[in-house]
Design an enzyme around this catalytic site. Structure first.
Site, mmCIF file in Angstrom:
data_model
loop_
_atom_site.group_PDB
_atom_site.id
_atom_site.type_symbol
_atom_site.label_atom_id
_atom_site.label_comp_id
_atom_site.label_asym_id
_atom_site.label_seq_id
_atom_site.Cartn_x
_atom_site.Cartn_y
_atom_site.Cartn_z
ATOM 1 N N ASN A 12 0.868 -1.182 0.000
ATOM 2 C CA ASN A 12 0.000 0.000 0.000
ATOM 3 C C ASN A 12 0.903 1.229 0.000
ATOM 4 O O ASN A 12 1.527 1.536 1.010
ATOM 5 C CB ASN A 12 -0.894 -0.024 1.245
ATOM 6 C CG ASN A 12 -1.725 1.247 1.386
ATOM 7 O OD1 ASN A 12 -1.769 2.080 0.484
ATOM 8 N ND2 ASN A 12 -2.376 1.401 2.525
ATOM 9 N N TRP A 13 0.958 1.901 -1.154
ATOM 10 C CA TRP A 13 1.899 3.018 -1.296
ATOM 11 C C TRP A 13 1.359 4.311 -0.689
ATOM 12 O O TRP A 13 2.053 5.327 -0.693
ATOM 13 C CB TRP A 13 2.266 3.209 -2.776
ATOM 14 C CG TRP A 13 3.093 2.080 -3.317
ATOM 15 C CD1 TRP A 13 3.636 1.050 -2.599
ATOM 16 C CD2 TRP A 13 3.481 1.856 -4.683
ATOM 17 N NE1 TRP A 13 4.342 0.206 -3.433
ATOM 18 C CE2 TRP A 13 4.257 0.670 -4.715
ATOM 19 C CE3 TRP A 13 3.239 2.527 -5.884
ATOM 20 C CZ2 TRP A 13 4.798 0.162 -5.895
ATOM 21 C CZ3 TRP A 13 3.779 2.022 -7.061
ATOM 22 C CH2 TRP A 13 4.547 0.854 -7.070
ATOM 23 N N LYS A 14 0.099 4.277 -0.229
ATOM 24 C CA LYS A 14 -0.505 5.464 0.400
ATOM 25 C C LYS A 14 -0.287 6.687 -0.502
ATOM 26 O O LYS A 14 -0.311 6.544 -1.718
ATOM 27 C CB LYS A 14 0.037 5.640 1.819
ATOM 28 C CG LYS A 14 -0.122 4.356 2.646
ATOM 29 C CD LYS A 14 0.128 4.537 4.123
ATOM 30 C CE LYS A 14 -0.074 3.206 4.834
ATOM 31 N NZ LYS A 14 0.032 3.294 6.292
ATOM 32 N N HIS A 102 -9.485 1.229 5.023
ATOM 33 C CA HIS A 102 -8.187 1.374 5.704
ATOM 34 C C HIS A 102 -8.376 2.286 6.913
ATOM 35 O O HIS A 102 -9.168 3.230 6.871
ATOM 36 C CB HIS A 102 -7.145 1.966 4.741
ATOM 37 C CG HIS A 102 -5.755 1.912 5.299
ATOM 38 N ND1 HIS A 102 -5.294 2.814 6.223
ATOM 39 C CD2 HIS A 102 -4.747 1.023 5.092
ATOM 40 C CE1 HIS A 102 -4.050 2.496 6.551
ATOM 41 N NE2 HIS A 102 -3.688 1.410 5.878
ATOM 42 N N GLU A 104 -6.733 4.655 7.981
ATOM 43 C CA GLU A 104 -6.535 6.088 7.697
ATOM 44 C C GLU A 104 -7.788 6.683 7.061
ATOM 45 O O GLU A 104 -8.122 7.851 7.297
ATOM 46 C CB GLU A 104 -5.286 6.270 6.805
ATOM 47 C CG GLU A 104 -4.010 6.021 7.613
ATOM 48 C CD GLU A 104 -2.839 5.446 6.840
ATOM 49 O OE1 GLU A 104 -2.823 5.536 5.594
ATOM 50 O OE2 GLU A 104 -1.932 4.889 7.491
ATOM 51 N N GLU A 174 -5.068 -4.854 10.805
ATOM 52 C CA GLU A 174 -4.007 -3.864 11.002
ATOM 53 C C GLU A 174 -4.249 -3.123 12.314
ATOM 54 O O GLU A 174 -5.064 -2.189 12.354
ATOM 55 C CB GLU A 174 -4.015 -2.844 9.861
ATOM 56 C CG GLU A 174 -3.753 -3.430 8.495
ATOM 57 C CD GLU A 174 -3.208 -2.382 7.529
ATOM 58 O OE1 GLU A 174 -2.065 -2.550 7.087
ATOM 59 O OE2 GLU A 174 -3.894 -1.392 7.235
ATOM 60 N N GLY A 180 2.929 2.397 10.783
ATOM 61 C CA GLY A 180 3.898 3.479 10.596
ATOM 62 C C GLY A 180 4.641 3.863 11.862
ATOM 63 O O GLY A 180 5.291 4.907 11.920
ATOM 64 N N SER A 220 3.813 -2.107 10.314
ATOM 65 C CA SER A 220 5.272 -2.175 10.460
ATOM 66 C C SER A 220 5.853 -3.539 10.081
ATOM 67 O O SER A 220 6.764 -4.042 10.735
ATOM 68 C CB SER A 220 5.691 -1.775 11.883
ATOM 69 O OG SER A 220 5.300 -0.428 12.140
ATOM 70 N N GLY A 241 3.012 -1.079 4.293
ATOM 71 C CA GLY A 241 3.043 0.340 3.932
ATOM 72 C C GLY A 241 4.467 0.776 3.625
ATOM 73 O O GLY A 241 5.002 0.523 2.545
ATOM 74 N N GLY A 242 5.116 1.402 4.600
ATOM 75 C CA GLY A 242 6.432 2.013 4.404
ATOM 76 C C GLY A 242 7.447 1.131 3.686
ATOM 77 O O GLY A 242 8.122 1.582 2.749
HETATM 78 P P1 13P Z 1 3.252 0.420 7.678
HETATM 79 O O1 13P Z 1 3.759 -0.869 7.077
HETATM 80 O O2 13P Z 1 3.995 1.631 7.166
HETATM 81 O O3 13P Z 1 3.164 0.342 9.162
HETATM 82 O O4 13P Z 1 1.742 0.621 7.134
HETATM 83 C C1 13P Z 1 0.834 -0.409 7.288
HETATM 84 C C2 13P Z 1 -0.378 -0.066 6.523
HETATM 85 O O5 13P Z 1 -1.152 0.795 6.910
HETATM 86 C C3 13P Z 1 -0.621 -0.787 5.272
HETATM 87 O O6 13P Z 1 -1.902 -0.528 4.801
#
Ligand code: 13P
Length: 259
Positions: A12-14, A102, A104, A174, A180, A220, A241-242
């Site tokens: 997920n590149w956000k 998600h 967020e 999650e 993050g 993470s 994510g990251g």
């Molecule tokens: P991180 O891997 O950066 O913690 O993000 C997780 C995430 O929200 C994937 O959708």
């Protein structure tokens, strides 16, 4: 039984990587992943909307086996919804998987369980696979309400889907406090929450759907912790994510079993 569930590792590149950077990232990822990996693992990338057409063209021109994903969509197919994106438009771009709910989107943009359920139904109606996200805050975990929150989100998110379609879906557990932050749930805690997700699916949609639905852990995930997470019986993949922004780090996660 779990062997029937092919692992799915999703990036997920956000709101990162413009379309030039996204093309480079997917090309590098494809170069780093040996073709045989795709026999045992499904891999998806979820770029921002403005990148999707470019990434689609790159994937299709180079005949990559990486699956194209999206991060969000509206539940209506057309209409006066300024700034929103129709699931039908995503399907037209050969998007295969769409993230719904998600944390967020829920926490920052106020999406409710009802909104998320409408998106899940719309995604499935367009022939795509939803990745339904669920998870608790730290306060909820400490107050002992993880179970009510997570099972409530699973039940509400999948309402109205046939058992067959539930079995084809993906649920990402999650924990919000792990996103993050560099903090990961212990493999045992992640397993317990993912087992709860599966039990919830079984009671609402039957044992067959529960055994087929793929459950990802997210929060993470890194090359150093993916192995212990994937060793858990109810964890069938990861939503990253990251670490998915760096193709080298992401390919190490995808190839966790290969040293
Ligand atoms: P991180 O891997 O950066 O913690 O993000 C997780 C995430 O929200 C994937 O959708």
């Amino acid at each position: 039984m779990p062997d029937a569930r092919k692992p799915l590792i999703s990036g997920n590149w956000k709101m990162h990587l413009n379309h030039f950077e996204a093309i480079q990232a997917v090309q590098k990822l494809s170069y780093l992943l040996p073709k045989k990996v795709f026999g045992t693992v499904d891999v998806s990338v979820h770029p921002p909307f403005t990148d999707i057409r470019s990434v689609q063209t790159t994937i299709e021109t180079d005949r990559m086996e990486i699956l194209l994903g999206a991060q969000h969509c509206h539940h209506e197919l057309n209409g006066a919804f300024t700034g929103e994106v129709s699931p039908a438009f995503l399907a037209k771009l050969n998007v295969r998987l769409v993230i719904a709910g998600h944390s967020e989107r829920r926490e920052v943009f106020g999406e409710t369980d009802d909104d998320v359920n409408k998106k899940v139904l719309a995604i499935v109606a367009q022939g795509m696979t939803p990745i339904l996200c669920v998870g608790e805050t730290l306060d909820e975990r400490e107050a002992g309400s993880l179970e009510a929150k997570v099972s409530g989100q699973v039940t509400a998110g999948l309402a109205g889907l046939s058992p067959e379609r539930v079995g084809d879906s993906v649920i990402a557990y999650e924990p919000i406090w792990a996103i993050g932050t560099g903090r990961t749930a212990t493999p045992e805690d992640a397993q317990a929450a993912c087992a709860l997700v599966r039990t919830t699916v079984a009671s609402a949609h039957g044992e067959d759907a529960a055994q087929r639905v793929r459950i990802q852990y997210g929060g993470s995930v890194k090359p150093g912790n993916i192995g212990d997470l994937m060793a858990q019986i109810d964890i069938d993949g990861a939503l990253v994510g990251g670490a998915s922004l760096d193709p080298d780090e992401f390919q190490r996660i995808v190839q966790w079993g290969v040293s």
